[in-house]
Design an enzyme around this catalytic site. Structure first.
Site, short mmCIF file in Angstrom:
data_model
loop_
_atom_site.label_atom_id
_atom_site.label_comp_id
_atom_site.label_asym_id
_atom_site.label_seq_id
_atom_site.Cartn_x
_atom_site.Cartn_y
_atom_site.Cartn_z
CG ASP A 13 -1.74 -1.25 1.36
OD1 ASP A 13 -2.35 -1.67 0.35
OD2 ASP A 13 -1.75 -1.83 2.46
CE LYS A 16 3.43 -2.64 -4.50
NZ LYS A 16 2.92 -2.30 -3.16
N GLY A 40 -3.69 -4.35 -4.99
CA GLY A 40 -4.61 -3.28 -5.34
C GLY A 40 -3.83 -2.04 -5.72
CG HIS A 41 -0.93 -1.84 -8.05
ND1 HIS A 41 -0.03 -2.50 -8.87
CD2 HIS A 41 -0.57 -2.15 -6.79
CE1 HIS A 41 0.83 -3.18 -8.12
NE2 HIS A 41 0.51 -2.97 -6.86
CD GLN A 224 0.91 -9.06 -2.48
OE1 GLN A 224 1.77 -9.71 -3.04
NE2 GLN A 224 -0.32 -8.95 -2.97
#
Length: 430
Positions: A13, A16, A40-41, A224
């Site tokens: 988080d 990235k 989750g990007h 991650q």
């Protein structure tokens, strides 16, 4: 031309997605090398918000090749749904712009069922996973019972792989009170999805080697963060794959000699989702303020993230294990308005001073942070695009972070917007 690996240097988080998108304009190929659709990007481009899980961040930028490497575990149904969602937002995705490694293992429905059953029935083994089957899929990979993308092309091979997996999984399911796998339904689902996945299948290792030899720039994207690495993270509260930069080579089929620069993404404070130790965690008003200002809710799960002060000990450690040569410091603007800021410079454990996080879980849990206090700043850093736009206090904070982690800042992000980025060192200019 330099090839760059981007890794999260905390518990994920770190932002990235934005940094990879910012760098992808300079790259020719963007390659995902580990993780699954638990990533989750979030990207913000010209006011449009894109939320990606399985797709590489480069897919939203035209003229680039995006690849999903063999180090990823892939849910084919989720991927196809995500492709349709992104297409509906005006992004073109074709087999010429997206390729999947033929040896990529698949996440199947029974993986998610097993993942959720374990989390729900055994409080002792609770890790805090997303329940999407990533861990069980990696277990099958190393257990040599995975179904891979290439297996979808041959009916006999596919049936053999399913039978091998069922011998293992039906025994586990019985112990957890789950019904046996419906072999016929699973086969039908895989036969239906096979042609839609196989059109993207390719020998990714060969294509990346050809691109490298042709002088193309390759950007390797992880999911991650390094503190969730299966070997060097806060075990057992970790993900099921290697997250550190060395996995970029293994997870795509290119040798480590192809990596020229490792960029670590680092948030200006610290967060984590799920269970596990967190030495600088704040349960007070400051922690609440960081969470609210940083909008600290998971892109995938919506879970509230735990928040705390910047931990220089952990980032220094992950910079070492990933060979980070420069960091991208994100969310500096979240610290605007604090009277004082604290940075963890070491730990106290049973009366002993430590300069690293110990390996043993019981020792990690007893570590207490040793803080250094810095003055805050009242002026806004949001949207700053040059050092001249930053308050003196913010510059002092950034410089102290560099000193404590032993690694320079290469990029500085001051908002979720792609344009609000200060470039110090171009990783591709190596």
């Amino acid at each position: 031309m330099a090839n760059v690996v981007v890794v999260g240097a905390q518990w994920g988080d770190e932002g990235k997605g934005k940094i990879v998108d910012w760098l992808s304009e300079r790259a020719d190929v963007i390659a995902r090398f580990q993780g699954g659709h638990n990533a989750g990007h979030t990207l913000v481009i010209d006011g449009t918000v894109f939320k990606l899980n399985a797709l590489p961040s480069g897919v939203v930028r035209s003229g680039k090749l995006s690849v999903i490497g063999n180090g990823v575990v892939l849910d084919p149904w989720h991927l196809l749904k995500e492709i349709e969602t992104i297409r509906a937002e005006g992004v073109e995705i074709t087999p010429e712009t997206l390729m999947i490694a033929e040896n990529t293992p698949l996440i199947l429905p029974f993986h998610g069922e097993l993942d959720r059953a374990r989390e729900g029935q055994n409080s002792v083994a609770k890790i805090g996973t997303t329940g999407r089957g990533i861990g069980p899929a990696y277990e099958d990979k190393v257990g040599r019972r995975a179904i891979r993308v290439a297996d979808l092309a041959d009916a006999a091979t596919l049936e053999l792989r399913i039978d091998r997996a069922m011998i293992h999984h039906d025994a586990l399911r019985a112990g957890l009170g789950l019904e046996p796998i419906d072999r016929g339904a699973l086969l039908d689902s895989l036969r239906e999805v096979a042609p839609r996945i196989l059109e993207y299948a390719a020998p990714v290792w060969k294509i990346l080697d050809e691109k490298r030899r042709a002088g193309k720039r390759i950007l390797f994207e992880g999911a991650q963060g390094a503190l969730l690495d299966i070997d060097f993270g806060t075990y057992p509260f970790v993900t099921s794959s290697n997250v550190i930069a060395g996995q970029a080579a293994t997870g795509t089929g290119l040798g480590p000699g192809a990596i020229d620069f490792v960029l670590g993404i680092v948030k200006a404070y610290t967060t984590r989702v799920g269970e596990g130790p967190f030495p600088t965690e704040l349960d007070d008003e400051d922690g609440q303020r960081l969470g609210e200002r940083g909008r600290e809710f998971g892109t995938v799960t919506g879970r509230k993230r735990r928040c705390g002060w910047f931990d220089a000990v952990l980032v220094r450690q992950t910079c070492a294990t990933s060979g980070v040569r420069g960091i991208a410091l994100t969310k500096l603007d979240v610290l605007d308005g604090f009277d004082e800021l604290r940075i963890c410079t070491g730990y106290e454990l049973d009366g002993e001073r430590l300069d690293h996080l110990p390996t043993a879980a019981d020792r990690q849990a007893r570590c207490r942070p040793v803080y250094e206090t810095l003055p805050g700043w009242s002026d806004s850093t949001e949207g700053a695009r040059s050092w001249a736009d930053l308050p003196a206090g913010a510059i002092k904070y950034v410089r102290r972070v560099e000193e404590l982690i032993g690694c320079p800042v290469a990029l500085l992000s001051t908002s979720p917007k792609r344009e609000d980025t200060i470039l110090v060192t171009d990783p591709f200019a190596d």
